[in-house]
Design a protein around this motif. Structure first.
Motif, PDB file in Angstrom:
ATOM      1  N   PRO A 110     124.432  99.148  61.031  1.00  0.00           N
ATOM      2  CA  PRO A 110     123.605  98.886  62.038  1.00  0.00           C
ATOM      3  C   PRO A 110     122.229  98.964  61.877  1.00  0.00           C
ATOM      4  N   VAL A 111     121.845  99.682  60.838  1.00  0.00           N
ATOM      5  CA  VAL A 111     120.464 100.066  60.787  1.00  0.00           C
ATOM      6  C   VAL A 111     119.437  99.458  59.422  1.00  0.00           C
ATOM      7  N   ASN A 112     120.357  99.035  58.534  1.00  0.00           N
ATOM      8  CA  ASN A 112     119.667  98.739  57.296  1.00  0.00           C
ATOM      9  C   ASN A 112     120.349  97.455  56.662  1.00  0.00           C
ATOM     10  N   GLU A 113     119.923  97.071  55.460  1.00  0.00           N
ATOM     11  CA  GLU A 113     120.859  96.123  54.821  1.00  0.00           C
ATOM     12  C   GLU A 113     121.295  96.952  53.484  1.00  0.00           C
ATOM     13  N   MET A 114     122.360  96.325  52.902  1.00  0.00           N
ATOM     14  CA  MET A 114     122.991  97.538  51.862  1.00  0.00           C
ATOM     15  C   MET A 114     123.197  96.597  50.633  1.00  0.00           C
ATOM     16  N   PRO A 115     122.833  96.844  49.370  1.00  0.00           N
ATOM     17  CA  PRO A 115     123.227  95.983  48.300  1.00  0.00           C
ATOM     18  C   PRO A 115     124.579  95.687  47.834  1.00  0.00           C
ATOM     19  N   PHE A 116     125.594  96.734  48.145  1.00  0.00           N
ATOM     20  CA  PHE A 116     126.961  97.001  48.078  1.00  0.00           C
ATOM     21  C   PHE A 116     127.617  97.792  49.106  1.00  0.00           C
ATOM     22  N   ALA A 117     128.807  97.357  49.308  1.00  0.00           N
ATOM     23  CA  ALA A 117     129.670  98.365  49.992  1.00  0.00           C
ATOM     24  C   ALA A 117     131.117  97.946  49.894  1.00  0.00           C
ATOM     25  N   GLY A 118     132.002  98.626  49.745  1.00  0.00           N
ATOM     26  CA  GLY A 118     133.371  98.222  49.424  1.00  0.00           C
ATOM     27  C   GLY A 118     134.410  97.713  50.392  1.00  0.00           C
ATOM     28  N   HIS A 119     134.133  98.113  51.863  1.00  0.00           N
ATOM     29  CA  HIS A 119     135.049  97.466  52.564  1.00  0.00           C
ATOM     30  C   HIS A 119     134.690  96.137  53.054  1.00  0.00           C
ATOM     31  N   PRO A 120     133.426  95.814  53.061  1.00  0.00           N
ATOM     32  CA  PRO A 120     132.802  94.516  53.491  1.00  0.00           C
ATOM     33  C   PRO A 120     133.282  93.490  52.439  1.00  0.00           C
ATOM     34  N   THR A 121     133.249  94.137  51.151  1.00  0.00           N
ATOM     35  CA  THR A 121     133.816  93.245  50.115  1.00  0.00           C
ATOM     36  C   THR A 121     135.032  92.934  49.922  1.00  0.00           C
ATOM     37  N   VAL A 122     135.810  93.813  50.194  1.00  0.00           N
ATOM     38  CA  VAL A 122     137.558  93.444  50.219  1.00  0.00           C
ATOM     39  C   VAL A 122     137.712  92.771  51.168  1.00  0.00           C
ATOM     40  N   GLY A 123     137.242  93.137  52.722  1.00  0.00           N
ATOM     41  CA  GLY A 123     137.497  92.263  54.008  1.00  0.00           C
ATOM     42  C   GLY A 123     137.051  90.967  53.549  1.00  0.00           C
ATOM     43  N   ALA A 124     135.906  90.736  53.459  1.00  0.00           N
ATOM     44  CA  ALA A 124     135.388  89.121  52.979  1.00  0.00           C
ATOM     45  C   ALA A 124     136.222  88.303  51.897  1.00  0.00           C
ATOM     46  N   ALA A 125     136.542  89.105  50.947  1.00  0.00           N
ATOM     47  CA  ALA A 125     137.415  88.433  50.063  1.00  0.00           C
ATOM     48  C   ALA A 125     139.046  88.246  50.306  1.00  0.00           C
ATOM     49  N   VAL A 126     139.533  89.066  51.177  1.00  0.00           N
ATOM     50  CA  VAL A 126     140.774  88.717  51.958  1.00  0.00           C
ATOM     51  C   VAL A 126     140.607  87.554  52.976  1.00  0.00           C
ATOM     52  N   LEU A 127     139.450  87.585  53.681  1.00  0.00           N
ATOM     53  CA  LEU A 127     139.347  86.429  54.653  1.00  0.00           C
ATOM     54  C   LEU A 127     139.194  84.941  53.928  1.00  0.00           C
ATOM     55  N   LEU A 128     138.257  85.280  52.938  1.00  0.00           N
ATOM     56  CA  LEU A 128     137.768  83.830  52.121  1.00  0.00           C
ATOM     57  C   LEU A 128     139.144  83.466  51.423  1.00  0.00           C
ATOM     58  N   GLY A 129     139.750  84.344  50.862  1.00  0.00           N
ATOM     59  CA  GLY A 129     140.843  83.893  50.237  1.00  0.00           C
ATOM     60  C   GLY A 129     142.166  83.165  51.033  1.00  0.00           C
ATOM     61  N   LEU A 130     142.306  83.845  52.042  1.00  0.00           N
ATOM     62  CA  LEU A 130     143.237  83.205  53.005  1.00  0.00           C
ATOM     63  C   LEU A 130     142.735  81.959  53.646  1.00  0.00           C
TER      64      LEU A 130
END
Length: 297
Positions: free
Chosen positions: A67-87
């Motif tokens: 909510p306050v800044n951009e992040m170069p990496f985070a685990g649960h967005p990577t996992v969630g996006a990978a699952v969504l795009l994979g499906l």
């Protein structure tokens, strides 16, 4: 401008548990300012924006915002996006471009709304800071000094893209007793990132090896239900001081139980000649909802 978005619960197979995530698709025309405003509107621990990849053979570029800044990496967005795009695209390998580097996530479909993704860390965790005032650490967590430390591990800061102060506790019961003292927090946990990942071994629990809680007072949201980038940083401490010898190690970390959002993060790492050579994390995610962002433009 109308943009499709999805809400997922990550590091869980069960809806309304794990760590919630917003994924905004077709975000190429959004400015960074707009992305930040949308992330603040969702007010989740992270929102991920999916853009066209810079390299054609990759699946997508991801930009991740708290909510306050951009992040170069985070685990649960990577996992969630990978699952969504994979499906959505029927992919078993999802190639993602992140701020910290490229990631190839292996995705396994469970059903039409659920999948599991795991990926090798683009950056191995490393020790980035010390934390020697055990009395201050205990005071910030509302614990006693005897609660701090386990199996030869003591507090320190590690990072695999995002830095976390890692605080081992003697047992998981101490996790339940934590009562945060916010005064003096940034003095004890200093620097640009003062997020704290508190963990303990769970030898008597079936199905997991460690229990954890993560606090990020500076962001104002307090506690996180499941923190993949913190589990990634934890691999560094475990590999150096956790008593794990050469070979492959696969562990489970539970988080979020104290919040009523139980989650499970898988971590894997290889040690060769006493040196960490490979590390990865993963877990399931389930699609909860979808909709349209209407920016009226």
């Amino acid at each position: 401008m109308k943009l499709p978005y999805f809400l997922l619960d990550v590091f869980t197979r069960d809806r309304l548990s794990g760590n919630p995530l917003a994924v905004v698709l077709k975000a190429d025309e959004l400015s960074s300012t707009r992305m930040q405003a949308i992330a603040a509107e969702f007010n989740l621990s992270e929102t991920v924006f999916v853009l066209a990849p810079k390299v054609e053979r990759n699946t997508a570029t991801l930009r991740i915002f708290s909510p306050v800044n951009e992040m170069p990496f985070a685990g649960h967005p990577t996992v969630g996006a990978a699952v969504l795009l994979g499906l959505q695209n029927r992919l078993s390998a999802v190639r993602l471009e992140l701020g910290v580097g490229n990631v190839t996530a292996v995705m396994e479909k469970m059903d039409k709304r659920t999948g599991e993704a795991k990926f090798a860390l683009p950056r191995l965790p490393e020790r980035t800071g010390e934390l020697t005032d055990i009395a201050a650490v205990a005071a910030r967590l509302g614990l006693s000094e005897s609660d701090i430390g386990c199996d030869g591990m003591m507090p320190a800061q590690y990072s695999a893209g995002n830095a976390f102060y890692l605080v081992p506790l003697a047992d998981a019961k101490a996790l339940e007793r934590i009562k945060l003292e916010r005064r003096g927090w940034t003095d004890t946990f200093s620097g640009e990132r003062n997020s704290v990942y508190v963990f303990a071994p769970t030898p008597k629990e079936r199905g997991n090896d460690y229990a954890a809680r993560m606090f990020h007072i500076a962001h104002g949201s307090g506690e996180d239900a499941a923190t993949g980038s913190a589990a990634a940083a934890l691999i560094g401490l475990l590999a150096e001081h956790g008593g794990y010898g050469d070979g492959h190690h696969g562990l489970k970390v539970r988080q979020g139980r104290e919040m009523g959002r139980p989650s499970e993060i898988g971590v894997q790492f290889n040690i060769e000649g006493g040196v960490l050579k490979h590390a990865g994390i993963g877990g399931p995610a389930v699609i909860l909802a979808e909709g349209i962002i209407d920016l009226g433009e």
